[in-house]
Design a protein around this motif. Structure first.
Motif, PDB file in Angstrom:
ATOM      1  N   CYS A  37       0.852  -1.192   0.000  1.00 44.33           N
ATOM      2  CA  CYS A  37       0.000   0.000   0.000  1.00 44.33           C
ATOM      3  C   CYS A  37       0.885   1.238   0.000  1.00 44.33           C
ATOM      4  O   CYS A  37       2.021   1.209   0.482  1.00 44.33           O
ATOM      5  CB  CYS A  37      -0.929   0.017   1.220  1.00 44.33           C
ATOM      6  SG  CYS A  37      -2.249   1.268   1.102  1.00 44.33           S
ATOM      7  N   TRP A  50       1.036  -4.276   4.372  1.00 40.75           N
ATOM      8  CA  TRP A  50       2.013  -3.195   4.183  1.00 40.75           C
ATOM      9  C   TRP A  50       2.867  -2.852   5.405  1.00 40.75           C
ATOM     10  O   TRP A  50       3.941  -2.274   5.255  1.00 40.75           O
ATOM     11  CB  TRP A  50       1.314  -1.914   3.730  1.00 40.75           C
ATOM     12  CG  TRP A  50       0.278  -1.401   4.703  1.00 40.75           C
ATOM     13  CD1 TRP A  50      -1.055  -1.684   4.677  1.00 40.75           C
ATOM     14  CD2 TRP A  50       0.473  -0.540   5.837  1.00 40.75           C
ATOM     15  NE1 TRP A  50      -1.708  -1.061   5.720  1.00 40.75           N
ATOM     16  CE2 TRP A  50      -0.794  -0.344   6.441  1.00 40.75           C
ATOM     17  CE3 TRP A  50       1.586   0.087   6.392  1.00 40.75           C
ATOM     18  CZ2 TRP A  50      -0.974   0.443   7.582  1.00 40.75           C
ATOM     19  CZ3 TRP A  50       1.419   0.882   7.536  1.00 40.75           C
ATOM     20  CH2 TRP A  50       0.145   1.051   8.109  1.00 40.75           C
ATOM     21  N   GLY A  86      -4.487  -3.689   1.117  1.00 41.86           N
ATOM     22  CA  GLY A  86      -3.521  -2.927   0.350  1.00 41.86           C
ATOM     23  C   GLY A  86      -4.163  -1.978  -0.647  1.00 41.86           C
ATOM     24  O   GLY A  86      -5.320  -1.635  -0.599  1.00 41.86           O
ATOM     25  N   GLU A  87      -3.331  -1.558  -1.581  1.00 41.29           N
ATOM     26  CA  GLU A  87      -3.782  -0.708  -2.684  1.00 41.29           C
ATOM     27  C   GLU A  87      -3.524  -1.433  -3.992  1.00 41.29           C
ATOM     28  O   GLU A  87      -2.402  -1.482  -4.484  1.00 41.29           O
ATOM     29  CB  GLU A  87      -3.066   0.644  -2.662  1.00 41.29           C
ATOM     30  CG  GLU A  87      -3.380   1.528  -3.861  1.00 41.29           C
ATOM     31  CD  GLU A  87      -4.865   1.580  -4.194  1.00 41.29           C
ATOM     32  OE1 GLU A  87      -5.240   1.225  -5.327  1.00 41.29           O
ATOM     33  OE2 GLU A  87      -5.676   1.953  -3.310  1.00 41.29           O
ATOM     34  N   ASN A 115      -7.966   3.206  -2.644  1.00 41.73           N
ATOM     35  CA  ASN A 115      -8.004   4.369  -1.758  1.00 41.73           C
ATOM     36  C   ASN A 115      -8.129   5.697  -2.503  1.00 41.73           C
ATOM     37  O   ASN A 115      -8.176   6.765  -1.878  1.00 41.73           O
ATOM     38  CB  ASN A 115      -6.785   4.377  -0.820  1.00 41.73           C
ATOM     39  CG  ASN A 115      -5.452   4.441  -1.556  1.00 41.73           C
ATOM     40  OD1 ASN A 115      -5.332   5.004  -2.627  1.00 41.73           O
ATOM     41  ND2 ASN A 115      -4.413   3.848  -0.952  1.00 41.73           N
TER      42      ASN A 115
END
Length: 234
Positions: A37, A50, A86-87, A115
């Protein structure tokens, strides 16, 4: 070169589950949770993707090929595949585009949980793909100078494939959400109570419900926490 993604976990095949939040809340779903992330929110409930001060990335993530992930997802008749983190958009220049193409070709539909700090590449802005965008406000434990990225939000609005889901802890948070929604033309807006236990979610939900309704926004709970007590992999 074989396309690979850094994956934290996949679930929903062996033990069926649901999308727990937002517009698809309650829909049967498969989850591919990618690792890593670009934010470090203090209230994050997936820090194992992360936060290497608490978790070992060698234990919490593996590299998996696109073919492996597609084989896993297509072993189930469930239509909805949620790619989360996470991203997840951190890996869109790698194996993410071929993964989505193959999932769509197999008859799946895809929702990204992002996000909102990264604009999706054009190859992901296609029919069958939706973006559940969750910009992180200050009360979630993140500096908004990092978590609110106007250019990325503009691109997600322009995609016409996004909903904007904010985590709120209190009524004053709604004023901040309204300010961001107005400034960046974010619509539709969904509000979700912050919390990792059923009592906490229920209490905050009741506080937020009337003012969210008064603003004409959507309200979502956290179904997976209510149903599975925040058990990992459900």
């Amino acid at each position: 070169m074989t396309a690979r993604l850094i994956v934290a976990e996949c679930f929903g095949v062996e033990k069926p589950t649901f999308q727990g939040e937002g517009a698809s809340c309650g829909h049967p779903a498969l989850f591919i949770r990618l690792s890593r992330c670009n934010l470090s929110c203090t209230k994050c409930d997936t820090k194992y993707t992360w936060d290497w001060s608490q978790f070992d990335p060698r234990e919490e993530s593996t590299k998996r090929t696109v073919a492996e992930l597609v084989d896993w997802a297509t072993s189930s008749p469930v239509e909805l595949v949620v790619i989360t983190g996470g991203e997840p958009l951190l890996q869109q220049e790698g194996g993410l585009v071929p993964l989505v193409r193959r999932l769509l070709a197999a008859g799946k539909r895809v929702e990204f949980e992002t996000n909102g700090t990264l604009a999706p590449v054009a190859d992901l802005v296609v029919d069958g793909v939706r973006f559940n965008v969750s910009p992180k406000i200050a009360s979630f434990g993140m500096n908004e100078a990092k978590s609110i990225v106007p250019a990325a939000l503009k691109a997600l609005v322009a995609s016409e494939r996004a909903i904007f889901k904010f985590v709120a802890s209190s009524v004053p948070d709604l004023d901040r959400i309204a300010g961001l929604a107005d400034a960046h033309r974010l619509s539709p807006v969904w509000v979700m109570p912050e919390g990792t236990t059923a009592p906490a979610i229920t209490e905050t939900l009741r506080v937020l419900a009337d003012p969210v309704a008064a603003r004409g926004w959507h309200l979502t709970t956290r179904l997976h926490v209510l149903a599975f007590a925040n058990t990992r992999g459900r």
